[in-house]
Scaffold this active site. Structure first.
Site, PDB file in Angstrom:
ATOM      1  N   GLY A 177       0.720  -0.925   0.066  1.00  0.00           N
ATOM      2  CA  GLY A 177      -0.132  -0.035   0.005  1.00  0.00           C
ATOM      3  C   GLY A 177       0.935   1.083   0.192  1.00  0.00           C
ATOM      4  CD  GLN A 193       3.406   5.830   2.585  1.00  0.00           C
ATOM      5  OE1 GLN A 193       2.505   5.204   2.289  1.00  0.00           O
ATOM      6  NE2 GLN A 193       4.457   5.236   3.116  1.00  0.00           N
ATOM      7  CB  CYS A 241       5.552   2.301   7.089  1.00  0.00           C
ATOM      8  SG  CYS A 241       5.036   3.956   6.374  1.00  0.00           S
ATOM      9  CG  LEU A 242       6.263   1.180   1.235  1.00  0.00           C
ATOM     10  CD1 LEU A 242       5.825   1.330  -0.170  1.00  0.00           C
ATOM     11  CD2 LEU A 242       7.522  -0.239   1.468  1.00  0.00           C
ATOM     12  CG  HIS A 281      -0.563   1.365   7.332  1.00  0.00           C
ATOM     13  ND1 HIS A 281       0.578   0.912   8.187  1.00  0.00           N
ATOM     14  CD2 HIS A 281       0.098   2.029   6.433  1.00  0.00           C
ATOM     15  CE1 HIS A 281       1.717   1.555   7.770  1.00  0.00           C
ATOM     16  NE2 HIS A 281       1.550   2.063   6.785  1.00  0.00           N
ATOM     17  CD  GLU A 282      -1.212   2.621   2.727  1.00  0.00           C
ATOM     18  OE1 GLU A 282      -0.812   3.560   2.689  1.00  0.00           O
ATOM     19  OE2 GLU A 282      -0.439   1.498   3.003  1.00  0.00           O
TER      20      GLU A 282
HETATM   21 CO    CO Z   1       2.783   3.353   5.820  1.00  0.00          CO
END
Ligand code: CO
Length: 203
Positions: free
Chosen positions: A54, A59, A101-102, A143-144
């Site tokens: 995601g 981000q 998380c990215l 989360h997103e």
């Molecule tokens: Co994240």
């Protein structure tokens, strides 16, 4: 020889904690055009490259309410979901599982979330999609959605887990400061202006 590609969208990049756009509260998206579609395609590319499932617009330093999901993590257009102006409601049950998380690469911790939720959002074609979700998809969506409100999974940890991650967070803060000093990340004023330009165009 270097090939120069002409793009219809700016070159996006996943930003890392503590980049200020991760704390930006996203605004509703008011229109979808070719450039926005190119942005979404690029977000999927970045997500697959980073082995994520995601990715939220802030981000990649974009200020509107949009995120992309593919819970398989493997490039397959049939599994790709785009959520525009999402609303999550009717949380049911509880479930605790490890998240990453990215924007916080290499950091993982247990997060408790609703086991099931309803989600209502627009897709890229402008269709309103309402559905009940559970399992991994319910977790990713929550989360997103947090991202769009400026919340990171580290904000939802118990104090002990947060303490365990603190050295890594401090390291990331030092790395961010160094990158900014090297001119790789804009100053506050520049970032705010870029956000404002996108908002003028799409929000
Ligand atoms: Co994240």
């Amino acid at each position: 020889m270097r090939l120069i590609l002409l793009r219809s969208s700016p070159l996006l990049k996943i930003v890392r904690f503590p980049h200020p756009t991760l704390r930006h509260r996203s605004k509703p998206l008011r229109r979808v055009d070719q450039e926005l579609k190119a942005v979404v395609a690029e977000m999927f590319d970045l997500m697959y490259e980073a082995k994520g499932i995601g990715l939220a617009a802030n981000q990649v330093h974009l200020p509107f309410q949009l995120f992309v999901v593919n819970v398989t993590g493997e490039r397959n257009i049939d599994e790709e979901m785009v959520f525009i102006n999402p609303v999550v409601s009717a949380p049911r049950g509880q479930n605790t599982a490890e998240e990453g998380c990215l924007s916080l690469p290499g950091l993982f911790a247990d997060v408790t979330r609703a086991a099931q939720v309803n989600v209502s959002a627009y897709d890229l074609k402008g269709n309103r999609v309402d559905r009940g979700v559970d399992g991994m998809l319910a977790r990713v969506i929550q989360h997103e959605l947090d991202h769009l409100q400026g919340t990171l999974f580290i904000d939802r940890l118990n104090p002990i887990d947060l303490r365990t991650l603190t050295p890594d967070l401090e390291r990331m803060e030092r790395e961010f400061a160094a990158e900014r000093l090297a001119g790789k990340i804009g100053d506050e004023m520049q970032l705010r202006q870029e956000i404002a330009d996108w908002e003028t165009k799409y929000c």
